[in-house]
Write an enzyme that holds these catalytic residues in place. Structure first.
Site, short mmCIF file in Angstrom:
data_model
loop_
_atom_site.label_atom_id
_atom_site.label_comp_id
_atom_site.label_asym_id
_atom_site.label_seq_id
_atom_site.Cartn_x
_atom_site.Cartn_y
_atom_site.Cartn_z
N PRO A 1 0.82 -1.22 0.00
CA PRO A 1 0.00 0.00 0.00
C PRO A 1 0.85 1.27 0.00
CG PRO A 1 -0.22 -1.17 2.09
CD PRO A 1 0.60 -2.03 1.20
N GLU A 2 0.45 2.23 -0.80
CA GLU A 2 1.10 3.54 -0.81
C GLU A 2 0.09 4.55 -0.26
OE1 GLU A 2 3.03 4.19 -4.62
OE2 GLU A 2 3.43 2.06 -4.85
N LYS B 1 2.62 6.89 5.30
CA LYS B 1 1.93 5.61 5.15
C LYS B 1 1.56 5.02 6.51
CE LYS B 1 4.85 4.79 1.11
NZ LYS B 1 5.88 3.90 0.55
N ARG C 1 14.55 -2.58 -7.17
CA ARG C 1 13.14 -2.72 -7.54
C ARG C 1 12.95 -2.37 -9.01
NH1 ARG C 1 9.74 0.34 -3.03
NH2 ARG C 1 8.17 -1.17 -3.65
#
Ligand code: ZN
Length: 275
Positions: A2-3, A59, A264
């Site tokens: 989740p961002e 976050k 990434r």
């Protein structure tokens, strides 16, 4: 993972479900979820407290309590809240439970064990290590093109990595950083300090646009499963580059490429984002 938009949606749902309710009892089942609190301290500091407000910082989800404590939660990879009737069975990965007045309970479920919780004094939140160094909130007045310009002109980091650095910009992760860079037509490898002011103004606008669209892309909360993640984060409907390797760029038709950056994947259009 989740961002900001997904955490914002969970925060909003939590606020609707638990603000005003009192925690009758709390249990930390997996001690590693809240390494700064012992299970006993966790239970004692939540029991009997009313949830006054649920807010978000970066976050992190902050449940401010009537006993001047705040329950901080970071969902990380797979952490999620599930809101159920008190007699419902726990999920297989339930690591904490809050029993609430009104016959409900809130589970924290985390398949991959990266999630984090912490109970801290509300008046000391600024000193909590996870929160202390966070950049300004994207939707705050402080987060201006001037702020980004000042921050980036001191950074030799590649711009994609600078966008993931929560001390510079909060809330962006791998998806929305890539999307904002594509919309602003910026090469993800460009050193942050090389960005001109007009390009920073454009990037600033695209960061806000991509976050707003993702927040607005919320679906209905599924009360039956009680899963606060239900229907959120459908970024696949919005993504112009993320996980679209080999597919045509929606702006120019070139093939979207992928490369590894900071361990990434970064997705980008080699034509639109050549400089
Ligand atoms: Zn393109």
């Amino acid at each position: 993972m989740p961002e900001l938009p997904e955490v914002e949606i969970v925060t909003k749902r939590l606020r609707e479900l638990i603000a005003g309710k009192t925690i009758i009892k709390a249990q930390l089942i997996r001690a590693g979820l809240a390494p700064e609190n012992s299970p006993r301290q966790f239970a004692a500091s939540l029991r009997g407290a009313r949830v006054d407000e649920v807010a978000r910082r970066g976050k992190h989800i902050l449940a401010h309590l009537s006993n001047r404590r705040t329950l901080i939660t970071h969902l990380r990879m797979t952490g999620r809240f599930i809101y159920l009737d008190q007699d419902a069975e726990h999920t297989p990965h339930t690591h904490a439970v809050l029993w609430l007045d009104g016959g409900k309970k809130l589970l924290f479920d985390d398949q991959r064990h990266f999630g984090l919780m912490m109970v801290a004094r509300t008046d000391e939140l600024d000193r909590v290590k996870h929160l202390a160094k966070l950049a300004p909130e994207p939707f705050s007045r402080e987060f201006s093109p001037e702020y980004l310009h000042d921050t980036f002109k001191r950074s030799s980091q590649q711009i994609k990595l600078a966008l993931l650095d929560q001390t510079k910009v909060v809330g962006l992760g791998n998806i929305y950083a890539a999307e904002a860079l594509h919309r602003a037509k910026i090469n993800p490898r460009l050193p942050a300090k090389k960005l001109s002011k007009p390009r920073i103004v454009s990037l600033h606008g695209e960061i806000l646009a991509v976050l707003s669209e993702a927040i607005a892309n919320d679906n209905e909360f599924d009360a039956e499963t009680g899963d606060l993640d239900s229907g959120y984060g459908r970024y696949d409907q919005l993504a112009r580059v993320y996980e679209r390797e080999g597919q045509p760029c929606l702006a120019c038709g070139s093939q979207i490429r992928r490369f590894t950056q900071g361990a990434r994947s970064t997705y980008f259009c080699p034509h639109c984002q050549r400089r």
